[in-house]
Design an enzyme around this catalytic site. Structure first.
Site, PDB file in Angstrom:
ATOM      1  N   CYS A 174      13.691  17.151  -6.892  1.00 28.65           N
ATOM      2  CA  CYS A 174      14.377  15.926  -6.502  1.00 28.65           C
ATOM      3  C   CYS A 174      15.875  16.210  -6.530  1.00 28.65           C
ATOM      4  O   CYS A 174      16.427  16.526  -7.582  1.00 28.65           O
ATOM      5  CB  CYS A 174      14.030  14.818  -7.496  1.00 28.65           C
ATOM      6  N   CYS A 206      17.164  15.658   0.437  1.00 31.33           N
ATOM      7  CA  CYS A 206      16.257  14.811  -0.336  1.00 31.33           C
ATOM      8  C   CYS A 206      14.874  15.365  -0.041  1.00 31.33           C
ATOM      9  O   CYS A 206      14.524  15.581   1.125  1.00 31.33           O
ATOM     10  CB  CYS A 206      16.345  13.355   0.111  1.00 31.33           C
TER      11      CYS A 206
HETATM   12  N1  DGL Z   1      12.993  12.886  -3.547  1.00 34.18           N
HETATM   13  C1  DGL Z   1      14.219  12.546  -4.176  1.00 34.18           C
HETATM   14  C2  DGL Z   1      15.350  13.465  -3.778  1.00 34.18           C
HETATM   15  O1  DGL Z   1      15.116  14.617  -3.467  1.00 34.18           O
HETATM   16  C3  DGL Z   1      14.718  11.149  -4.246  1.00 34.18           C
HETATM   17  C4  DGL Z   1      14.018   9.998  -3.670  1.00 34.18           C
HETATM   18  C5  DGL Z   1      14.427   8.719  -4.372  1.00 34.18           C
HETATM   19  O2  DGL Z   1      15.449   8.105  -4.003  1.00 34.18           O
HETATM   20  O3  DGL Z   1      13.715   8.372  -5.314  1.00 34.18           O
HETATM   21  O4  DGL Z   1      16.486  13.113  -3.777  1.00 34.18           O
END
Ligand code: DGL
Length: 279
Positions: A80, A194
């Site tokens: 993430c 993301c």
């Molecule tokens: N998948 C996450 C990232 O890589 C974030 C998604 C979210 O906002 O929860 O930033």
């Protein structure tokens, strides 16, 4: 008879707020290494991209630490960008196992662009982070970087993995936010910063006004994991998936089953983050 020692494959815990980490998980699972893979999602707190830095700095290390205590992985992948760019140091400090994070792929994007204009698509939190600005200063000073933050695109990826059509407005907004921005018409590489967004590459590319490279960090992370673990060649084994809101994750189970997950758990979100079999 001499008992034969069988070395267990190293255990990898992939963590994200939701299904985004699956884009990283997929790359690890396909990397051709004998690894044991678990997945945990803090979907009760999704989206991380709209949470404050303080909230994430407190929540993510505590939750990951609790999961590590229960599952004893050999490595943690914070799949993430939003969590990695704000809480990676805290997660590392709290754990004795190696931690691999995901950061915006600015450096490879800068190496790839021919026009000198890069799109940066991330959550609203990640686009405004000092961490992101520092990466641009370090690796893309001679490039133009057009940033766009979208929380709607995170939800669109979640929709897609639930088997629904991803909201077309979220796709359109992101494409216009990048290619419609000053200088944006020249974008030839988009850094997907993301982990949810590589799950929508097809939709984004189809809506794009010009061909572009849609760059994500999945394979780089998979290489890093194999390198750190000195992993042997072989096949990955897929184990458990856990969610802080197991009820809300129900519609996602088919997408997880399709990837080989068979066991689903609920993470009790407060106060101790312990996992229990999901009903
Ligand atoms: N998948 C996450 C990232 O890589 C974030 C998604 C979210 O906002 O929860 O930033």
């Amino acid at each position: 008879m001499i008992a034969q020692m069988v070395n267990a494959a190293p255990r990898v815990l992939v963590f994200d707020s939701g299904v985004g980490g699956l884009s990283v998980f997929d790359a690890i699972a396909a990397s051709g290494h004998a690894l044991d893979l678990d997945y945990a999602a803090d979907n009760a707190w999704l989206p991380y991209g709209l949470k404050s830095d303080e909230q994430l700095r407190a929540r993510v290390p505590a939750l990951v630490t609790s999961l590590v205590a229960q599952w004893a992985p050999d490595i943690v992948v914070v799949a993430c960008n939003t969590a990695s760019t704000i809480a990676l140091e805290q997660v590392r400090a709290a754990l004795s196992v190696p931690v691999v994070g995901v950061v915006p792929p600015i450096k490879p994007a800068a190496a790839l662009t021919r026009t000198g204009v890069i799109g940066l698509l991330a959550t609203p939190a990640t686009v405004r982070r000092t961490y992101t600005t520092d990466l641009i200063t370090q690796f893309a000073m001679d490039k133009r970087v057009v940033r766009f933050g979208s929380a709607a695109l995170v939800q669109a990826a979640e929709q897609k993995l639930r088997g629904e059509a991803p909201d077309p407005a979220a796709i359109t907004e992101a494409i216009e936010g990048l290619f419609g921005a000053p200088g944006g018409a020249e974008i030839d590489v988009v850094a997907l910063a993301c982990t949810h967004f590589p799950l929508l590459t097809q939709e984004l590319a189809a809506a794009s006004p010009r061909p572009a490279v849609w760059l994500d960090s999945g394979e780089a992370i998979a290489r890093r994991v194999a390198h750190v673990l000195i992993a042997e060649a072989g096949q990955a084994r897929i184990n458990r998936a856990a969610f802080t809101d197991a009820e809300a994750a129900r519609d996602l189970y088919p997408a997880f089953r399709a990837r080989g997950f068979e066991s689903f758990l609920a993470i009790n979100a407060a106060p101790e983050f312990s996992t229990t079999p999901a009903p």
